[in-house]
Design a protein around this motif. Structure first.
Motif, PDB file in Angstrom:
ATOM      1  N   SER A  40       0.797  -1.231   0.000  1.00  0.00           N
ATOM      2  CA  SER A  40       0.000   0.000   0.000  1.00  0.00           C
ATOM      3  C   SER A  40       0.828   1.279   0.000  1.00  0.00           C
ATOM      4  O   SER A  40       0.323   2.338  -0.346  1.00  0.00           O
ATOM      5  CB  SER A  40      -0.971   0.028   1.181  1.00  0.00           C
ATOM      6  OG  SER A  40      -0.291   0.261   2.389  1.00  0.00           O
ATOM      7  N   MET A  41       2.103   1.205   0.369  1.00  0.00           N
ATOM      8  CA  MET A  41       2.940   2.411   0.405  1.00  0.00           C
ATOM      9  C   MET A  41       3.991   2.445  -0.706  1.00  0.00           C
ATOM     10  O   MET A  41       4.867   3.295  -0.715  1.00  0.00           O
ATOM     11  CB  MET A  41       3.623   2.538   1.770  1.00  0.00           C
ATOM     12  CG  MET A  41       2.707   2.981   2.883  1.00  0.00           C
ATOM     13  SD  MET A  41       1.926   4.581   2.592  1.00  0.00           S
ATOM     14  CE  MET A  41       3.335   5.670   2.636  1.00  0.00           C
ATOM     15  N   GLU A  42       3.909   1.511  -1.648  1.00  0.00           N
ATOM     16  CA  GLU A  42       4.882   1.510  -2.751  1.00  0.00           C
ATOM     17  C   GLU A  42       4.655   2.705  -3.652  1.00  0.00           C
ATOM     18  O   GLU A  42       3.527   3.135  -3.828  1.00  0.00           O
ATOM     19  CB  GLU A  42       4.764   0.204  -3.547  1.00  0.00           C
ATOM     20  CG  GLU A  42       5.353  -0.948  -2.771  1.00  0.00           C
ATOM     21  CD  GLU A  42       5.492  -2.221  -3.593  1.00  0.00           C
ATOM     22  OE1 GLU A  42       5.127  -2.239  -4.800  1.00  0.00           O
ATOM     23  OE2 GLU A  42       5.973  -3.205  -3.032  1.00  0.00           O
ATOM     24  N   GLY A 119      -4.492   4.431 -18.585  1.00  0.00           N
ATOM     25  CA  GLY A 119      -5.721   5.156 -18.877  1.00  0.00           C
ATOM     26  C   GLY A 119      -6.692   5.166 -17.710  1.00  0.00           C
ATOM     27  O   GLY A 119      -7.899   5.288 -17.885  1.00  0.00           O
ATOM     28  N   SER A 120      -6.162   5.024 -16.492  1.00  0.00           N
ATOM     29  CA  SER A 120      -7.034   5.023 -15.313  1.00  0.00           C
ATOM     30  C   SER A 120      -6.618   6.133 -14.348  1.00  0.00           C
ATOM     31  O   SER A 120      -5.624   6.817 -14.551  1.00  0.00           O
ATOM     32  CB  SER A 120      -6.965   3.662 -14.611  1.00  0.00           C
ATOM     33  OG  SER A 120      -5.670   3.417 -14.127  1.00  0.00           O
ATOM     34  N   LYS A 121      -7.404   6.282 -13.307  1.00  0.00           N
ATOM     35  CA  LYS A 121      -7.069   7.240 -12.248  1.00  0.00           C
ATOM     36  C   LYS A 121      -6.350   6.498 -11.131  1.00  0.00           C
ATOM     37  O   LYS A 121      -6.634   5.342 -10.852  1.00  0.00           O
ATOM     38  CB  LYS A 121      -8.334   7.868 -11.666  1.00  0.00           C
ATOM     39  CG  LYS A 121      -9.003   8.867 -12.574  1.00  0.00           C
ATOM     40  CD  LYS A 121     -10.188   9.471 -11.834  1.00  0.00           C
ATOM     41  CE  LYS A 121     -10.887  10.496 -12.687  1.00  0.00           C
ATOM     42  NZ  LYS A 121     -12.023  11.072 -11.975  1.00  0.00           N
ATOM     43  N   LEU A 122      -5.460   7.205 -10.466  1.00  0.00           N
ATOM     44  CA  LEU A 122      -4.767   6.631  -9.314  1.00  0.00           C
ATOM     45  C   LEU A 122      -5.683   6.674  -8.094  1.00  0.00           C
ATOM     46  O   LEU A 122      -5.774   5.720  -7.331  1.00  0.00           O
ATOM     47  CB  LEU A 122      -3.472   7.395  -9.030  1.00  0.00           C
ATOM     48  CG  LEU A 122      -2.659   6.921  -7.836  1.00  0.00           C
ATOM     49  CD1 LEU A 122      -2.201   5.485  -8.031  1.00  0.00           C
ATOM     50  CD2 LEU A 122      -1.461   7.823  -7.600  1.00  0.00           C
ATOM     51  N   LEU A 144      -4.321   2.563  -5.467  1.00  0.00           N
ATOM     52  CA  LEU A 144      -5.180   1.511  -6.012  1.00  0.00           C
ATOM     53  C   LEU A 144      -5.171   0.254  -5.142  1.00  0.00           C
ATOM     54  O   LEU A 144      -6.058  -0.576  -5.240  1.00  0.00           O
ATOM     55  CB  LEU A 144      -4.746   1.153  -7.445  1.00  0.00           C
ATOM     56  CG  LEU A 144      -4.938   2.260  -8.479  1.00  0.00           C
ATOM     57  CD1 LEU A 144      -4.321   1.866  -9.812  1.00  0.00           C
ATOM     58  CD2 LEU A 144      -6.410   2.597  -8.639  1.00  0.00           C
ATOM     59  N   LYS A 145      -4.160   0.117  -4.278  1.00  0.00           N
ATOM     60  CA  LYS A 145      -4.030  -1.090  -3.461  1.00  0.00           C
ATOM     61  C   LYS A 145      -3.838  -0.739  -1.989  1.00  0.00           C
ATOM     62  O   LYS A 145      -2.980  -1.295  -1.315  1.00  0.00           O
ATOM     63  CB  LYS A 145      -2.861  -1.928  -3.958  1.00  0.00           C
ATOM     64  CG  LYS A 145      -3.079  -2.420  -5.372  1.00  0.00           C
ATOM     65  CD  LYS A 145      -1.946  -3.236  -5.864  1.00  0.00           C
ATOM     66  CE  LYS A 145      -2.254  -3.660  -7.294  1.00  0.00           C
ATOM     67  NZ  LYS A 145      -1.147  -4.310  -7.931  1.00  0.00           N
ATOM     68  N   SER A 146      -4.633   0.208  -1.505  1.00  0.00           N
ATOM     69  CA  SER A 146      -4.460   0.655  -0.128  1.00  0.00           C
ATOM     70  C   SER A 146      -5.788   0.671   0.617  1.00  0.00           C
ATOM     71  O   SER A 146      -6.760   1.260   0.160  1.00  0.00           O
ATOM     72  CB  SER A 146      -3.864   2.072  -0.123  1.00  0.00           C
ATOM     73  OG  SER A 146      -3.771   2.546   1.199  1.00  0.00           O
TER      74      SER A 146
END
Length: 179
Positions: A40-42, A119-122, A144-146
């Motif tokens: 999640s912090m990468e 093509g996506s939003k963070l 995206l993974k947090s």
């Protein structure tokens, strides 16, 4: 001779007990190592890196951008402070606004670039949200993974903050300050 050895051993024993006491107090109240778990912090922090956490923050003052350790019910979390008590925050088109002013997030540049290539939003749009007094709004850098204030953790109470991350100390090849 025997008397001197006993006296010397007693002196060493006292010194060892004092040193262990100081180490215990420092570890409990001032500093501690923590292991980062997850992505999640990468890219700021990586899974299994060991970080040194400062548990003693003057007047419990935390600032936007600080990376903190949060004591959860079942596990601890490593997140970045985004919103401070009393602030109104919202996210629109991957831009963070605090009290109506655009806030720069330079630590996201690498992740934003990857999201744009896909093509996506963070970060999905949200808000406006007003952060309650004595609470903080936190997010991971890998939005995206947090799991964070947007989707599970909610606002973070000041009492739930263990401390502020200072630097990565392991693996040694990754030794660096944490910004």
């Amino acid at each position: 001779m025997e008397h001197k050895t006993k006296k010397e051993l007693k002196s060493w024993g006292k010194a060892l007990i004092i040193a262990l006491g100081i180490a215990f107090v420092a570890r409990t109240f001032l500093f501690a190592p923590y292991t980062v778990k997850g992505v999640s912090m990468e890219p700021t922090l990586h899974d299994q890196e060991k970080i040194f956490v400062n548990k003693f923050t003057m007047n419990d003052r935390y600032h936007r951008g600080d990376i903190i350790i949060i004591k959860g019910k079942e596990k601890n979390y490593v997140k970045r402070i985004i919103g401070l008590p009393g602030e109104k925050i919202y996210m629109e088109n991957d831009k963070l606004f605090i009290d109506g002013v655009l806030s720069k997030e330079p630590y996201l540049s690498q992740n934003l670039k990857l999201a744009m290539e896909d093509g996506s939003k963070l970060t999905g749009d949200f808000g406006p949200i007003t952060v309650p007094q004595n609470k903080y709004f936190v997010m991971g850098d890998n939005r995206l993974k947090s799991e964070d204030s947007r989707n599970g953790l909610g606002f973070i109470r000041k009492q739930s903050i263990v401390g502020k991350s200072e630097f990565v100390f392991f693996p040694l090849s990754h030794f660096r300050d944490v910004d």
